[in-house]
Write a protein that holds these residues in place. Structure first.
Motif, short mmCIF file in Angstrom:
data_model
loop_
_atom_site.label_atom_id
_atom_site.label_comp_id
_atom_site.label_asym_id
_atom_site.label_seq_id
_atom_site.Cartn_x
_atom_site.Cartn_y
_atom_site.Cartn_z
N ARG A 286 46.16 38.66 45.80
CA ARG A 286 45.45 37.80 44.84
C ARG A 286 44.91 36.57 45.41
NH1 ARG A 286 51.15 37.68 40.82
NH2 ARG A 286 51.06 39.92 40.82
N LEU A 287 45.30 36.35 46.55
CA LEU A 287 44.53 35.17 47.17
C LEU A 287 43.17 35.67 47.94
CD1 LEU A 287 44.50 32.30 48.43
CD2 LEU A 287 45.62 33.22 50.40
N ALA A 288 43.31 36.76 48.57
CA ALA A 288 41.94 37.24 49.06
C ALA A 288 41.06 37.27 48.00
CB ALA A 288 42.16 38.43 49.93
N GLY A 289 41.54 38.08 46.93
CA GLY A 289 40.71 38.47 46.04
C GLY A 289 40.03 37.40 45.12
N PHE A 290 40.86 36.28 45.22
CA PHE A 290 40.39 35.08 44.36
C PHE A 290 39.22 34.20 45.34
CE2 PHE A 290 40.96 30.40 43.24
CZ PHE A 290 40.57 30.45 41.91
N ARG A 291 39.73 34.22 46.86
CA ARG A 291 38.64 33.74 47.54
C ARG A 291 37.21 34.37 47.67
NH1 ARG A 291 42.80 31.18 52.14
NH2 ARG A 291 42.66 29.01 51.17
N ASP A 292 37.23 35.64 47.73
CA ASP A 292 36.13 36.41 47.64
C ASP A 292 35.32 36.10 46.36
OD1 ASP A 292 37.02 37.44 49.96
OD2 ASP A 292 37.31 39.66 49.47
N ALA A 293 35.81 36.06 45.35
CA ALA A 293 35.44 35.99 44.19
C ALA A 293 34.44 34.78 44.02
CB ALA A 293 36.06 36.37 42.94
N ASP B 3 45.81 46.25 40.26
CA ASP B 3 44.86 45.80 41.24
C ASP B 3 44.66 44.36 41.20
OD1 ASP B 3 42.29 45.25 42.40
OD2 ASP B 3 41.34 46.94 41.45
N HIS B 4 45.35 43.67 42.24
CA HIS B 4 45.53 42.40 42.45
C HIS B 4 44.23 41.68 42.44
CE1 HIS B 4 50.03 42.83 42.56
NE2 HIS B 4 49.80 43.72 43.35
N ARG B 5 43.41 42.17 43.53
CA ARG B 5 42.22 41.63 43.75
C ARG B 5 41.33 41.39 42.66
NH1 ARG B 5 40.87 41.62 49.32
NH2 ARG B 5 38.70 40.94 48.64
N ALA B 6 41.32 42.55 41.46
CA ALA B 6 40.70 42.51 40.37
C ALA B 6 41.00 41.46 39.50
CB ALA B 6 40.45 43.83 39.84
N GLY B 7 42.28 41.26 39.49
CA GLY B 7 42.79 40.20 38.53
C GLY B 7 42.63 38.93 39.07
N ALA B 8 42.62 38.55 40.28
CA ALA B 8 42.24 37.39 40.80
C ALA B 8 40.89 37.03 40.54
CB ALA B 8 42.76 37.47 42.37
N ARG B 9 39.99 38.00 40.56
CA ARG B 9 38.62 37.85 40.49
C ARG B 9 38.21 37.47 38.90
NH1 ARG B 9 36.88 42.99 40.55
NH2 ARG B 9 37.60 42.98 42.70
N LEU B 10 39.21 38.19 38.12
CA LEU B 10 38.98 37.72 36.60
C LEU B 10 39.19 36.38 36.32
CD1 LEU B 10 38.48 40.31 35.17
CD2 LEU B 10 40.99 40.74 34.60
N ALA B 11 40.20 35.67 37.20
CA ALA B 11 40.40 34.36 37.03
C ALA B 11 39.60 33.50 37.50
CB ALA B 11 42.13 34.11 38.11
#
Lengths: 347, 347
Positions: B214-221, B179-187
């Motif tokens: 990963r990018l989308a997940g990071f930006r959303d978080a 789950d790339h989005r979840a991983g990015a959120r963790l970061a």
DNA sequence: CTGAAAGCGCTAACAA
DNA sequence: TTGTTAGCGCTTTCAG
């Protein structure tokens, strides 16, 4: 339970023969490129092959030719008890180069290597059985440790096999290797030419013949340059062992101004240690690695290193193996490659 | 021409049967572990097998079962025109982990993967042909690039195959992914928790779905944390691209104090650049990577990173493939793994 | 130059 | 529970 319609059976030689209006034998001849077939018939057969989408069945072919047409790429050595041996080995850039060289040679010939690992006695037995059973016609062996029993086992089982690097004890088996002593000499000459006076070295594990040869070659060359004693710290060819060895050398010989590191990965580990201790590279300390692996260009500064033509050697090894498979009685051969010096920024 | 005495022909089922005083079929049953065989006879057969040194012939077995008992490990993607694709891929620590996971699952089951590369249309055709002619029962596919046509080709040819990572366009094929989005959120959560204010990111190549996620997940978080805009430099998942991306970000955003890098290799490249520009890590800039590959611990400082359970995923993938091989009609499944944060020294 | 036929070693009905 | 038998798809003598 889901169900799809069963896939249509793939066409056989018989089908092609019928389509071409000839016999199975003739089709077989055309497919195997045997001369003495009328060119009109050859053409007809080719058309029938294309029309039917025929692909020869490997198992049937192997059964009669007693050849599988594939070879094993075996990574052997004494791995720890951990089950992670494959992961560790595959992550090693050195192994990647060997595999790449083997694949580069084999692929144009339509053959794909079978990957096997033999780090325990049980795994070795499995490899032997696998080969005897006909999973592959022969094996390219890469040992990570000396004293590997597999080369001898293969030789005794009369299974075609070749080695990357000379075995620790003599075994009647073909191998390729690089002239480690000559490579080390290149490094020594270079460091001396750069005017370095307090030169030290980080060796590989000394139970490996290659490590011994690099160290001996380096010391001999240094002696010839008037440096009869060269301090050495033993490493294990890993990044972290390079760090540790560098720490030790710096502690014992704070005035050192040149280091020959027996592989690039350890050199990559040594570099940050030098920097951390306030030594500029190459200003204060010149560093020379060995291998010219991807680590060499990943370093900062990029590493001056001895080029180990691993890919070429591996390709030659694959060629040798195919030769042995083709002529079972063939005598073992060994081929030694010459290293060269690649000068970058670390010296 | 050298000659050794020809090797003795290896024993067949017939030989074992004769030695044990039973029929071929019975021996076959014992060997294949089929019940309904008198235990006294089983024992006699076992003895005969040991006495004769019998090993089943794979080709003969495959011919009748229509199974090879081996699977292909295919590395696919758009390599350059250079012939060095295999070398590059094999040297990638990520691929090593996948292969290690696959081998870890397969080996205890006595099956060895066949290594294939499919970076050009020609190579893809070769892989397809190889699979059709029975070099392997199915394929585990690892694509290095999106838009890889091979998954679709395999699905259309109805060859059992599974994918590491979700395909760019939907294809009816099983896969595993993290789950790339979840991983990015963790970061993101972590960097914010560390009090960082000017946070930037280095993404992977944006034509790869994983990079996008990963990018989308990071930006959303980050947006959820009140940072609606996060500067991004696109990299190519390589060491050098990480260096370049970091240079760009530093030039455009000299005040940055936190970086999420979409894989560890790029982070490893970014670290020296930060140091070179006088930024202490984690003092001035906190860095978080992704993958938890060997690069993460090779970095100085060791990298805080999002753990991508590659080996477990690869093992699961191998299991899935075997399932598909066993039941040809089986519907595709996808399995998503959860990432976790590994805190080390870079943040 | 081409075809007929044997058989590689094994598994899987089918009989017994 | 065990044995008999018929192929799996191909290469390869051996005749023609």
């Amino acid at each position: 339970m889901t169900q799809d319609p069963p896939p249509p059976p793939s066409p056989t030689l018989e089908d092609v023969a019928r389509a071409a209006g000839v016999s199975r034998a003739t089709v077989s001849r055309v497919i195997n490129g045997i001369r003495n077939v009328d060119s009109a018939i050859q053409e007809a057969v080719r058309q029938a092959v294309a029309a039917t989408g025929y692909v020869p069945n490997r198992a049937a072919r192997s059964l009669v030719t007693r050849r599988t047409g594939s070879i094993a790429l075996v990574v052997s050595g004494a791995g720890g008890e951990s089950g992670s041996f494959p992961v560790e080995v595959l992550a090693d850039p050195f192994f990647g180069r060997v595999a790449g060289g083997v694949v580069g040679y084999l692929r144009p010939r339509g053959i794909h290597p079978v990957l096997m690992f033999a780090e325990t006695a049980e795994a070795r037995a499995q490899v032997l059985a696998s080969l005897r059973q006909g999973d592959a016609d022969g094996a390219v062996l890469v040992s990570t440790h000396a004293e590997d029993p597999l080369p001898r086992l293969l030789a005794e089982a009369r299974l075609p096999a070749v080695l990357f690097a000379r075995p620790a004890e003599p075994v009647p088996i073909s191998y390729v290797d690089v002239d480690h002593r000559a490579g080390a000499r290149l490094a020594a000459d270079h460091l001396v030419a750069r005017g370095r006076k307090q030169i030290v070295t980080i060796s590989g594990p000394l139970d490996v013949p290659a490590s011994q040869a690099r160290l001996a070659g380096f010391r001999d060359a240094m002696a010839a340059h008037g440096h009869p004693f060269v301090p050495c710290a033993e490493g294990g060819f890993t990044y972290h062992s390079g760090e540790r060895a560098m720490e030790r050398l710096l502690a014992d010989h704070p005035g050192l101004d040149g280091v020959f590191v027996a592989n690039d990965l350890m050199a990559q580990g040594a570099l940050p240690v030098l920097r951390h201790h306030g030594r500029a590279v190459p200003g204060d300390v010149a560093v020379v690695g060995f291998d010219d692996s991807s680590a060499a260009t990943a370093c900062r500064p990029a590493l001056t290193t001895v080029r180990h033509p691993v890919e070429d050697m591996a390709a030659e090894l694959a060629r040798l193996l195919l030769e042995h498979v083709g002529q079972p009685g063939r005598r073992p051969t060994s081929i030694i490659f010459e290293p060269s010096l690649v000068i970058r920024d670390s010296s």
